[in-house]
Scaffold this active site. Structure first.
Site, PDB file in Angstrom:
ATOM      1  N   GLU A 186     -40.619  -5.450 -76.274  1.00 50.78           N
ATOM      2  CA  GLU A 186     -41.827  -5.558 -77.095  1.00 50.78           C
ATOM      3  C   GLU A 186     -42.997  -5.190 -76.186  1.00 50.78           C
ATOM      4  OE1 GLU A 186     -42.384  -9.434 -78.815  1.00 50.78           O
ATOM      5  OE2 GLU A 186     -44.319  -8.874 -79.686  1.00 50.78           O
TER       6      GLU A 186
ATOM      7  N   ARG B  30     -29.910 -14.890 -69.884  1.00 47.96           N
ATOM      8  CA  ARG B  30     -31.051 -14.207 -69.284  1.00 47.96           C
ATOM      9  C   ARG B  30     -31.092 -14.528 -67.799  1.00 47.96           C
ATOM     10  NH1 ARG B  30     -34.931 -14.706 -72.739  1.00 47.96           N
ATOM     11  NH2 ARG B  30     -36.659 -14.210 -71.422  1.00 47.96           N
TER      12      ARG B  30
ATOM     13  N   LYS C 188     -43.615 -14.018 -70.349  1.00 48.96           N
ATOM     14  CA  LYS C 188     -44.728 -13.055 -70.410  1.00 48.96           C
ATOM     15  C   LYS C 188     -46.053 -13.761 -70.662  1.00 48.96           C
ATOM     16  CE  LYS C 188     -42.323  -9.226 -72.541  1.00 48.96           C
ATOM     17  NZ  LYS C 188     -42.253  -8.526 -73.809  1.00 48.96           N
TER      18      LYS C 188
HETATM   19  P1  ATP Z   1     -41.042 -12.402 -75.420  1.00 48.05           P
HETATM   20  O1  ATP Z   1     -41.201 -13.817 -75.033  1.00 48.05           O
HETATM   21  O2  ATP Z   1     -42.310 -11.659 -75.537  1.00 48.05           O
HETATM   22  O3  ATP Z   1     -40.046 -12.128 -76.526  1.00 48.05           O
HETATM   23  P2  ATP Z   1     -39.084 -11.189 -73.763  1.00 48.05           P
HETATM   24  O4  ATP Z   1     -39.031 -11.441 -72.293  1.00 48.05           O
HETATM   25  O5  ATP Z   1     -37.974 -11.587 -74.626  1.00 48.05           O
HETATM   26  O6  ATP Z   1     -40.434 -11.824 -74.141  1.00 48.05           O
HETATM   27  P3  ATP Z   1     -38.835  -8.495 -74.773  1.00 48.05           P
HETATM   28  O7  ATP Z   1     -39.789  -7.403 -74.610  1.00 48.05           O
HETATM   29  O8  ATP Z   1     -38.504  -8.941 -76.145  1.00 48.05           O
HETATM   30  O9  ATP Z   1     -39.410  -9.684 -73.946  1.00 48.05           O
HETATM   31  O10 ATP Z   1     -37.512  -8.181 -73.980  1.00 48.05           O
HETATM   32  C1  ATP Z   1     -36.878  -6.931 -73.986  1.00 48.05           C
HETATM   33  C2  ATP Z   1     -35.452  -7.081 -73.624  1.00 48.05           C
HETATM   34  O11 ATP Z   1     -35.327  -7.663 -72.334  1.00 48.05           O
HETATM   35  C3  ATP Z   1     -34.728  -7.989 -74.580  1.00 48.05           C
HETATM   36  O12 ATP Z   1     -33.485  -7.420 -74.897  1.00 48.05           O
HETATM   37  C4  ATP Z   1     -34.555  -9.263 -73.824  1.00 48.05           C
HETATM   38  O13 ATP Z   1     -33.413  -9.939 -74.234  1.00 48.05           O
HETATM   39  C5  ATP Z   1     -34.463  -8.762 -72.387  1.00 48.05           C
HETATM   40  N1  ATP Z   1     -34.924  -9.785 -71.460  1.00 48.05           N
HETATM   41  C6  ATP Z   1     -36.110 -10.416 -71.467  1.00 48.05           C
HETATM   42  N2  ATP Z   1     -36.185 -11.338 -70.498  1.00 48.05           N
HETATM   43  C7  ATP Z   1     -35.003 -11.277 -69.831  1.00 48.05           C
HETATM   44  C8  ATP Z   1     -34.441 -11.977 -68.713  1.00 48.05           C
HETATM   45  N3  ATP Z   1     -35.119 -12.927 -68.086  1.00 48.05           N
HETATM   46  N4  ATP Z   1     -33.197 -11.647 -68.319  1.00 48.05           N
HETATM   47  C9  ATP Z   1     -32.509 -10.682 -68.940  1.00 48.05           C
HETATM   48  N5  ATP Z   1     -32.963  -9.990 -69.999  1.00 48.05           N
HETATM   49  C10 ATP Z   1     -34.191 -10.278 -70.445  1.00 48.05           C
HETATM   50 MG    MG Z   2     -38.241 -10.940 -76.979  1.00 50.00          MG
END
Ligand code: ATP
Ligand code: MG
Length: 564
Positions: A42, A269, A279
């Site tokens: 996102e 994660r 974020k």
């Molecule tokens: P938000 O809280 O804004 O949803 P987010 O960290 O989930 O934050 P996204 O942009 O939705 O952000 O994440 C993009 C991709 O990265 C998604 O597939 C998510 O699952 C993966 N991702 C995010 N944080 C992690 C993490 N700490 N470890 C592994 N994958 C991650």
């Molecule tokens: Mg997300």
């Protein structure tokens, strides 16, 4: 941890659970053996090391199985998304070494199709417009152990729903007055199945579709269908989405009549000790100026790590080492630091830098003479080559390499003691001078001309120091970065606590150092090992008139020692 050795490749590496799933799918001939993944950020912030893990996983699996990986911006929420983030994300993915080729997509590419699918659900009696507030809707949803309450609007006629949804789209209603909901099951033990919201009204300009829409699909209504439209086979996401999977599948079952289905798989994660990765919290550090920006070298963002001197290879090796888990866990940030040390050890030339200089006058060395010593750039790198380092009568050493009254085990300089100056000679401290405050200001040493490095067998001394010749040395600002948080789990807080209270007040120290002249033409992002001190890289803001270095990492895990 996976067993990985640089050259032995796949054979020695045990497969992770996703690879086993993919192997099995291929064996069964699922999706004609295709492997197609996607990384779906996102664009509401800069990517961090957790995203890097996801990027390495998704693009890595595609590479490994000769498949494809798309980059897809999940831009369903116009109020939080910005072009700046889109650009930074593309830069970061490329920098990590991955290529989406011509497969750059946006969830907003599918807004028309998603709208049509919503209309189809309404026509099939599987979606309805709810006029209640978000609060009321969430209240009626109940709790997992008790069924929810049906909305009074749940049984609206198809015609009425179509008319209202059309008017929502036409902009007739203000934000928050209506939503479109799926009609699934208000008693489901899975809260996500209790008539989830599909569309909400948001009179906001979208970074790509402009003012075309004032209703926007929810993530859940967009994600699975986007995967479908792109031909994704394995939709890999983090564990918190496991509970969304029935909904993901429900939408596809209602809307799609082909055999092909994308399938969602969840992994744990990445969590790192001493690191926050939300974020929202990272944004808070940026907007409240606890750090200089998203790319502050203390940030766990990819751009921060890059500026700090991390290499894509180090991050990819780290991602490989941590592997993929099915259960939540916390990885020691020391492992990330280990990975960067390991790579920089192979590629970073060694140089001499003195961060807290103490002057040494070599009294028996001729005045006005300079010797050009030829030193090896990197003993770990056969192609590292050599450089010229000037040696002269007046040199600088590190202040803490001298003690007036050293203990026996101090193998550095003290009155009457000898050390080797790395790559040069053995010197002996004969005398020293102090100022009126008792600070040592100069050492007077003699050198032994018979001990020039590289000139064959000679006597040995225990200590070896780095040094620079004062006249030829160049000035540099050295930014000594340390971990941003003092606590292993900066997010673990008492009631009402603030993660920012765990910030490390010593995470940045700036000193004026003196460096050997070979760095004069160093360019931003060039990486070095300052011998005995650590790995450093030239900062983005560095120039020929003002050299700036960032400390990437120390030579050893100093935190591990401290905590023992
Ligand atoms: P938000 O809280 O804004 O949803 P987010 O960290 O989930 O934050 P996204 O942009 O939705 O952000 O994440 C993009 C991709 O990265 C998604 O597939 C998510 O699952 C993966 N991702 C995010 N944080 C992690 C993490 N700490 N470890 C592994 N994958 C991650
Ligand atoms: Mg997300």
């Amino acid at each position: 941890m996976n067993k990985t050795t640089e050259n032995s490749g796949e054979a020695t590496k045990s497969k992770n659970f996703l690879e086993m799933i993919i192997d099995n799918d291929i064996q069964k001939g699922k999706n004609e053996g295709r492997v197609h993944t996607r990384f779906p950020p996102e664009p509401n912030g800069y990517l961090h090391i957790g995203h890097a893990k996801s990027i390495c996983l998704n693009f890595g699996l595609a590479e490994k199985y000769n498949g494809k990986c798309n980059l897809r911006f999940d831009d369903t929420n116009p109020s939080k998304e910005e072009e700046e983030y889109v650009n930074s994300i593309m830069e970061d993915v490329k920098w990590l070494g991955f290529d989406w080729e011509d497969r750059l997509f946006y969830a907003s590419d599918y807004f028309d199709q998603l709208y049509e699918w919503a209309v189809k659900l309404i026509k099939d009696g599987k979606a309805y417009v709810d006029d209640q507030s978000a609060d009321l809707i969430s209240e009626q949803r109940g709790v997992p152990t008790r069924p929810g309450i049906d909305s009074p609007f749940r049984n609206r006629s198809v015609e009425e729903n179509l008319g209202l949804f059309e008017r929502m789209k036409a902009g007739e209603f203000p934000n928050g007055t209506h939503v479109l909901r799926a009609k699934i099951d208000m008693a489901s033990p899975n809260m996500h199945m209790r008539d989830p919201v599909l569309y909400r009204i948001m009179h906001s300009k979208h970074h790509r579709t402009g003012d075309k829409w004032c209703i926007y699909p929810m993530y859940d209504f967009a994600h699975g269908q986007s995967d479908y439209l792109e031909g994704i086979t394995h939709s890999i996401c983090t564990l918190e989405f496991e509970i969304h999977r029935p909904l993901y599948d429900w939408f596809l079952d209602q809307l799609i009549d082909t055999d092909y289905r994308p399938r969602q798989h969840e992994f744990a994660r990445l969590n790192l000790s001493y690191t926050v990765m939300s974020k929202r919290k990272l944004l808070e550090l940026v907007t409240e100026k606890y750090v200089s920006g998203w790319d502050d070298p203390r940030m766990p963002t990819i751009s921060g790590l890059r500026r700090r001197g991390y290499t894509p290879e180090a991050i990819r090796n780290f991602a490989d080492r941590v592997g993929v888990a099915k259960r939540e866990n916390v990885i020691d940030v020391g492992l990330l630091e280990f990975s960067v040390r390991e790579h920089l050890n192979k590629v970073a030339p060694r140089i001499f830098a003195v961060l807290d200089p103490l002057k040494v006058i070599i009294t028996n060395y001729p005045e006005g003479k300079t010797e050009d010593l030829i030193l090896e750039n990197n003993p770990e790198d056969p192609e590292g080559g050599n450089r010229v380092v000037p040696f002269s009568r007046e040199i600088l050493i590190e202040r803490d390499d001298f003690m007036e009254d050293p203990p026996n085990k101090f193998f550095r300089l003290g009155p009457g003691r000898e050390v080797r100056l790395k790559g040069a000679y053995i010197i002996k401290c004969e005398d020293y001078k102090k100022d009126e405050n008792g600070n040592v200001t100069e050492l007077y040493c003699t050198y032994d001309p018979e001990t020039k490095s590289g000139s064959g067998e000679m006597r040995k001394v225990k200590g070896t120091l780095h040094w620079v010749s004062e006249a030829e040395s160049v000035d540099a600002e050295i930014r000594i970065y340390d971990r941003l948080f003092m606590n292993e789990s900066p997010d673990d807080l008492e009631e009402g606590g603030d993660f920012k209270s765990n910030l490390n007040p010593e995470s940045l120290k700036i000193v004026k150092g003196k460096i050997e002249p070979s760095v004069k033409n160093a360019k931003p992002m060039d990486k070095f090992q300052f011998q005995r001190l650590g790995y450093y890289c030239v900062d983005l803001d560095s120039s020929a008139t003002k050299l700036i270095f960032n400390r990437t990492v120390t030579l050893k895990d100093t935190w591990a020692k401290m905590n023992k």
